[in-house]
Design a protein around this motif. Sequence first.
Motif, short mmCIF file in Angstrom:
data_model
loop_
_atom_site.label_atom_id
_atom_site.label_comp_id
_atom_site.label_asym_id
_atom_site.label_seq_id
_atom_site.Cartn_x
_atom_site.Cartn_y
_atom_site.Cartn_z
N ARG A 1 0.83 -1.21 0.00
CA ARG A 1 0.00 0.00 0.00
C ARG A 1 0.86 1.26 0.00
N LEU B 1 2.32 1.77 -3.46
CA LEU B 1 1.33 2.29 -4.40
C LEU B 1 1.15 3.80 -4.21
N ILE C 1 -0.21 -4.86 -10.41
CA ILE C 1 0.72 -5.38 -9.41
C ILE C 1 1.11 -6.78 -9.87
#
Length: 284
Positions: free
Chosen positions: A266, A269, A278
């Motif tokens: 996370r 990202l 991904i």
Amino acid sequence: MVLGIESSCDETAVAVVRDRCVVSSVVASQHELHAEYGGVVPEIASRAHAERVVPMLDRAMAEAGVAMTAIEGVAVTNRPGLIGALLVGVSAAKGLAWSLGVPVVGVDHLHAHLFGALLDRPELDLGGLFPALGLVVSGGHTDLYRMESALEIERIGATIDDAAGEAFDKAAAMLGLGHPGGPRIESLARDGDDRAVDLPISRLGKESLDFSFSGLKTAVLYAVRGHPAREGGFARTHADMTPQAKADLAASFQRAVSEAIALKVRRALDQAGAVRSIIVGGGV
């Protein structure tokens, strides 16, 4: 058509690939050789590779149903890995490529973990997948990558101490489960409560994309054997635990590893900018 050879750790693998599709793939595992030691012994691994690489080459070609003269190039893992094990695969690849008069290409096997996710998927539009975030979770590595293409790969996060796979093996040893640890932890965890034991989830710095599982290993050790600072030495062993307590600890450990990885994905990202996919690879 490309012949691939992998010998970075404890498995001798050979594959034949045509146009991103696997024609044949064979693997000789060494689990039975290393089980009594609770981990991979480099010298034993190297000798086993030397014994098995030629039979695996023969078997891969036989299963592919093609002659050796059809091979247009040889790809081989040349980093990272156990140096003696790598040397066996590289030597075999160089000798074979020389005899066939074809190129030999050294491959970073962590990059190969990511590219492996694209194999046997001819319908995939590779251009539409990138830029991508790459995640490798393996025995010796837990890494994050920014991928501009299948071959333009930049590492943005790495393991600073123990990788996820190594932590699984050590946790399994503490619980008396044997080697390899990953499958045994996973099997035991199915009967456990993953919230039963409060284990630490590594975060490091607020912006860090690196991984650390050494603290989690220590927490599992204390959960199994007691806290020596409080009890004047380890008070018990895994033999003193009930089957349910073992299952609960295995499940809680597996959740802690998974949540640590998800947390860093996370973060990546958020930091990596726009990505279209991904891509995940690795043996864990």
